[in-house]
Scaffold this motif. Structure first.
Motif, mmCIF file in Angstrom:
data_model
loop_
_atom_site.group_PDB
_atom_site.id
_atom_site.type_symbol
_atom_site.label_atom_id
_atom_site.label_comp_id
_atom_site.label_asym_id
_atom_site.label_seq_id
_atom_site.Cartn_x
_atom_site.Cartn_y
_atom_site.Cartn_z
ATOM 1 N N ASP A 175 57.102 -35.236 10.771
ATOM 2 C CA ASP A 175 57.486 -33.950 10.174
ATOM 3 C C ASP A 175 58.628 -33.305 10.955
ATOM 4 O OD1 ASP A 175 55.496 -34.350 8.360
ATOM 5 O OD2 ASP A 175 54.020 -33.077 9.387
ATOM 6 N N LEU A 176 58.549 -33.343 12.274
ATOM 7 C CA LEU A 176 59.624 -32.779 13.093
ATOM 8 C C LEU A 176 60.932 -33.520 12.843
ATOM 9 C CD1 LEU A 176 60.646 -30.967 15.416
ATOM 10 C CD2 LEU A 176 59.864 -32.734 17.008
ATOM 11 N N TRP A 177 60.867 -34.842 12.757
ATOM 12 C CA TRP A 177 62.086 -35.640 12.551
ATOM 13 C C TRP A 177 62.732 -35.331 11.214
ATOM 14 C CZ3 TRP A 177 65.179 -37.914 15.691
ATOM 15 C CH2 TRP A 177 66.079 -38.859 15.240
ATOM 16 N N MET A 178 61.929 -35.170 10.154
ATOM 17 C CA MET A 178 62.476 -34.852 8.838
ATOM 18 C C MET A 178 63.125 -33.468 8.845
ATOM 19 S SD MET A 178 62.050 -37.509 7.101
ATOM 20 C CE MET A 178 62.638 -36.790 5.571
ATOM 21 N N GLN A 179 62.529 -32.509 9.538
ATOM 22 C CA GLN A 179 63.135 -31.183 9.628
ATOM 23 C C GLN A 179 64.475 -31.245 10.347
ATOM 24 O OE1 GLN A 179 60.434 -28.314 11.302
ATOM 25 N NE2 GLN A 179 58.729 -28.980 10.020
ATOM 26 N N LEU A 180 64.555 -32.049 11.393
ATOM 27 C CA LEU A 180 65.807 -32.153 12.134
ATOM 28 C C LEU A 180 66.879 -32.812 11.295
ATOM 29 C CD1 LEU A 180 64.433 -33.214 15.637
ATOM 30 C CD2 LEU A 180 65.243 -30.960 14.938
ATOM 31 N N LEU A 181 66.531 -33.891 10.597
ATOM 32 C CA LEU A 181 67.532 -34.599 9.784
ATOM 33 C C LEU A 181 68.017 -33.742 8.621
ATOM 34 C CD1 LEU A 181 66.139 -38.243 9.658
ATOM 35 C CD2 LEU A 181 67.995 -37.350 11.064
#
Length: 988
Positions: free
Chosen positions: A360-366
């Motif tokens: 979830d954190l990675w998708m928010q960053l991307l």
């Protein structure tokens, strides 16, 4: 539906743009500005640019719309139907090939990098136009058109130039909003370069020599390096405008080199569009990349310095989550060397429990959302785990790069969790504790109170006072505690106070016994800054202690002394009697049939009855006597000073007379009786337990001899009691060893002279072979509770036997079973009858249950429901020993009784005693009037049978008709193989 509508709306403006370009080409051809027939190739470029910008979403619909527009335009330009169709299909092939090679699923990235520009030149300017031109060339050869190679080559060049012109211009228009504005200084330089380019173009197209055209390139390169793609496109538009105007005016090297107008336009476009499509986009892209590289190198140097000196882990990740840079702090936090983590995956460090959070954190960053923060559980090199606080974001200059920082918060999280747990436990304890807890400041003012404390404050005698000792005053030893109040003392002395047992005065005037204690609160400097005060209400504890002391010696229901206190007083009385040589009596009193009253009326009325009995017994004794309750309906009266046996008899008679008087319980008036056993000192013993036991034995003797009387203890009574005890013990083993069996006695119908029913009678064959009749052991079984197991066995065994004999000469013969009152009052009795019928398979109408009149004496709702349930089930009911009970005959009308069984005591003397015959006649007449059958028990002679038949008796049972026996004997009697004198006389 809404999604389809939005997709259609998103395709309208691209199709409108393509149609506008096509119409413009038609207008130019009609006015002979452009005479070449493939002038609609601009539409291909526009369509390709829009699709490269949008991605492949809706590509099929857009390409179809563009080809239809091109097809219609071909027809409008005078092409045949076949030529225009081939033209449209080849354009579709050209757009499709270029789109497949150049577009991605999101947005196009070509014309922004050198590599992308090369792919654009290869696919959009060479491969795609070449493939579509080969299709057209094949068609031209097929139809035999003249000069097909020239036409095909011209089409290839036109479409290549069209893509080179339309794609960059359209892309720039589409990206107009997103491009950043230039500074004023840079804009001024771009204007100067543009003016120089226009001047060079005018000079180049004013002279006739072709090589001189290349003087346009230096100012064009200068404009590309100074500005951006917009300025380059503006410059190319200016060059095109100048070149077109001067060529149409008959000037310039292109006009002098060409032999017809089509070549003029073609050569002009080839020169201008080649410059724009190759040199300028490539040069602008390279310059932009150089500037970006310089910016990135400077940024990287600055951020690397910050990252290497940071205590947090700094990671630079690509779009797939692989590390491109790892700061040295990872060695201290996670134990991994920074050099070995290069090109490793971030996912490999995250524990399985935190994988979802990491994704979830990675998708928010991307997705470029605001900087997100998450807690990740990551593996340490030594096998342990650390809690890391992760935060990061995208790099603006490199959208496929993510900066992530990791901070070790393991200790902080552990401390926060421990603090949270401690606070939670403290809050829960303070909220749930029954003690009142107060926190005071150094002046004695209240700062905190838990719910129990708030409840006390709500009842305070002085709620408006400033200090707690004034709000909740305490009393000790009859005096109010003011300066000695624990809340005041602890602030003065700085030492813990208490616990003290005090009295707390409340506003309702009551005082509660409390246990009070106080503890000081010290600052870091050691000064008293407050106190914690705890009040524990011990009123209930003290009251309970007193009550427990009372209950230890007194009965809770009646308030009479219990067995323990009775034994103490009896020991004292015995010691005094031994010294003074006088008599002492113990009266053991047991109420007759109290269990039936308790079961019928319930425990509430039963308890009220016991209380009234206790009051009556206390009223009949003297002040020095003791009335005690041992439990249940058993009372003991201690008469410590008697002159002799006569005094004890008088006291017992008075007790019986007083207890026999009616007692009102609610709306009912009950008539009681009691049985009393009396033991004397020194005649019957000199020990307390022995005297009580002997009085108990005498009481049971009174019960066996008719109740409602008193008996003095004798040695013979103990022998009888011992015999009953031995018999009860043997009966228990008899049940375990299956020594019980059933004998069946026939019941004969007087009209048909046949056996229509049998009565199951229980017998006990003892190990020595002796057979005991029910009168010997049934009373003991009922008193000991064994009747429940014995009755259950008898009912199932009788049902099983009756089911078995239905296939022989006893077919249709039913069985009757005597039911004890102990069985009948059980709540599960109806269910047990149903279970017995279901297990044995006996039809309900073949089972008859014999009840006694005493069971129906006080009909409760439960008994009425039980009888109604048996009747609804189909089981027959009869009243055994009818006429000997104490109840009225009202239950015959109220209950569904099928049969009345006249007791053998009436039949025995009916031939000699006219009164017995009259009673039998009245019973038969009553039964006939109520529609019930009558069975006479104990028929021993022919005279009795004849007289009963004359009176209208329906059935008879007795030794004259058949003795109790086994099923085989009963079957032989029914089949006529064994005929008694009675059967011969009846059938003869």
């Amino acid at each position: 539906m809404n999604t389809i509508r939005r997709q259609i709306q998103s395709l309208l403006w691209p199709l409108a743009a393509i149609a506008a370009v096509t119409l413009m080409a038609l207008w130019l051809r009609q006015h002979e500005v452009i005479t070449s027939s493939p002038a609609v190739w601009l539409a291909d470029g526009v369509c390709l640019a829009i699709l490269m910008y949008r991605g492949r979403s809706g590509a099929a619909a857009l390409v179809t719309g563009a080809c239809c527009t091109i097809w219609l335009a071909g027809l409008a330009m005078g092409l045949s139907l076949g030529d225009s169709l081939v033209q449209a299909l080849s354009d579709a092939l050209e757009i499709g090939v270029a789109l497949w090679a150049l577009s991605k699923k999101d947005h196009a990235t070509h014309l922004e990098t050198p590599y992308g520009t090369k792919r654009f030149i290869i696919w959009a300017l060479l491969v795609a136009p070449l493939l579509s031109s080969l299709v057209v060339l094949s068609w031209l050869v097929l139809i035999g058109q003249a000069h097909p190679w020239g036409t095909g080559g011209l089409r290839f060049v036109s479409h290549a130039l069209g893509n080179a012109l339309a794609v960059p211009c359209t892309m720039e228009v589409l990206r107009w909003r997103g491009a950043p504005a230039l500074s004023r200084r840079r804009t001024r330089r771009c204007m100067q370069a543009l003016v120089g380019l226009i001047a060079a173009s005018a000079v180049a197209f004013a002279q006739p020599m072709l090589p001189v055209l290349f003087i346009i390139f230096p100012p064009l390169m200068l404009l590309a390096m100074t500005g951006n793609r917009r300025w380059v496109l503006a410059g190319m538009v200016a060059v095109a405008a100048v070149g077109a105007a001067m060529t149409l005016a008959g000037l310039g090297p292109i006009h002098h080199q060409a032999h017809f107008p089509t070549w003029n336009a073609l050569l002009l476009q080839l020169f201008i569009l080649s410059c724009m499509a190759v040199v300028l986009p490539l040069t602008a892209s390279m310059e932009q990349r150089r500037k970006l590289s310089r910016t990135l190198r400077g940024s990287e140097a600055r951020y690397r310095m910050l990252a290497e000196h940071s205590h947090d882990i700094v990671l630079l990740l690509d779009a797939d989550g692989y590390c491109k840079y790892v700061s040295p702090a990872i060695q201290d936090m996670l134990g991994y060397p920074a050099g070995k983590m290069f090109e490793s995956s971030l996912q490999s460090l995250v524990d399985d429990d935190s994988q979802a959070t990491a994704r979830d954190l990675w998708m928010q960053l991307l997705q470029g959302q605001p900087p997100a923060t998450a807690l990740l559980r990551m593996r340490h090199a030594n096998g342990t785990y650390r809690i890391m606080e992760a935060t990061g974001g995208l790099i603006d200059e490199e959208p496929d790069r993510v900066v992530l920082t990791l901070r070790d918060v393991t200790a902080r999280i552990a401390a926060e969790e421990a603090l949270r747990q401690e606070r939670l436990m403290t809050d829960v304890t303070l909220q749930a504790i029954g003690d009142a807890v107060f926190t005071l400041d150094r002046h004695g003012k209240l700062e905190f109170a838990n719910p129990a404390g708030k409840a006390l404050l709500d009842r305070s005698v002085a709620p408006d006072e400033a200090t707690l000792e004034q709000q909740l005053p305490l009393w000790r030893e009859g005096r109010q505690m003011t300066d000695l109040h624990p809340a005041c003392m602890v602030r003065k002395t700085g030492m813990p106070e208490g616990p003290y047992l005090c009295a707390l005065e409340l506003k309702d005037g009551t005082r509660h016994s409390i246990e009070c204690s106080a503890t000081p609160i010290h600052s870091s400097a050691g000064k008293v800054i407050g106190a914690v005060l705890v009040f524990r209400d011990v009123s209930a504890v003290l009251e309970l202690s007193e009550r427990m002391a009372h209950l230890a010696h007194f009965d809770a229901l009646t308030g009479l002394p219990n067995r323990a206190l009775l034994l103490e007083r009896l020991d004292i009385a015995l010691a005094r009697a031994k010294q003074t040589a006088h008599h002492l009596a113990v009266l053991f009193i047991d109420l007759d049939r109290f269990k039936q009253i308790n079961d019928t009326l319930g425990h509430g009325p039963g308890d009220e009855l016991l209380q009234q009995v206790a009051d009556r017994l206390q009223s009949v004794v003297k002040s020095g006597d003791t009335v005690a309750r041992l439990g249940g309906d058993e009372f003991v009266v201690l008469l410590p000073e008697l002159s002799g046996k006569a005094d004890a008899a008088v006291a017992a008679s008075k007790a019986l007379e007083l207890l026999s008087q009616p007692i009102r319980i609610g709306r009912r008036e009950l008539q009681l009786s009691a049985s009393i056993g009396v033991s004397l000192f020194p005649d019957d013993g000199d020990d307390a337990d022995l005297l009580i036991r002997h009085a108990d034995i005498a009481m049971y003797a009174a019960k066996r001899q008719g109740r409602n009387d008193h008996r003095f203890y004798t040695a013979a009574m103990e022998a009888s009691a011992q015999k009953e005890f031995d018999l009860e013990n043997a009966l228990r083993f008899a049940v375990m060893r299956s020594e019980l069996f059933l004998a069946f006695q026939p019941r004969v119908d007087m009209s048909s002279r046949k056996i229509i029913s049998t009565e199951a009678l229980m017998r006990w064959r003892r190990p020595d072979g002796e057979v005991c009749l029910p009168d010997e052991f049934i009373p003991i079984a009922e008193a000991s509770g064994l009747i429940l197991a014995m009755g259950s066995w008898a009912l199932k065994e009788a049902c099983r036997a009756c089911k078995a004999w239905q296939n022989g000469p006893l077919q249709g013969v039913s069985v009757s079973v005597n039911i004890s009152q102990v069985q009948f009052v059980r709540d599960n009795f109806l269910g047990f009858v149903m279970e017995s019928l279901r297990e044995t398979g006996l039809p309900p109408h073949l089972l008859e249950l014999e009840l006694t009149e005493s069971m129906l004496m006080e009909p409760s709702e439960a008994i009425q429901q039980r009888i109604a349930g048996l009747s609804a089930l189909g089981v027959k009911l009869s009243i055994d020993d009818f006429g000997t009970g104490f109840s009225s005959l009202a239950y015959l009308r109220r209950f569904a009784i099928d049969t009345l069984k006249i007791d053998r005591s009436f039949v025995m003397h009916m031939t000699e005693d006219p009164e017995d015959a009259s009673v039998i006649h009245a019973i038969i007449a009553l039964a006939i009037s109520l529609g019930k059958r009558v069975v006479a028990e104990g028929v021993e002679t022919m005279q009795q049978a004849s007289q009963l038949a004359a009176l209208g008796c329906h059935e008879m049972q007795g030794h004259w008709l058949g003795r109790p026996g086994s099923v085989e004997q009963l079957a032989m009697l029914a089949a006529g193989k064994t005929k008694t004198a009675s059967f011969r006389s009846m059938r003869g």
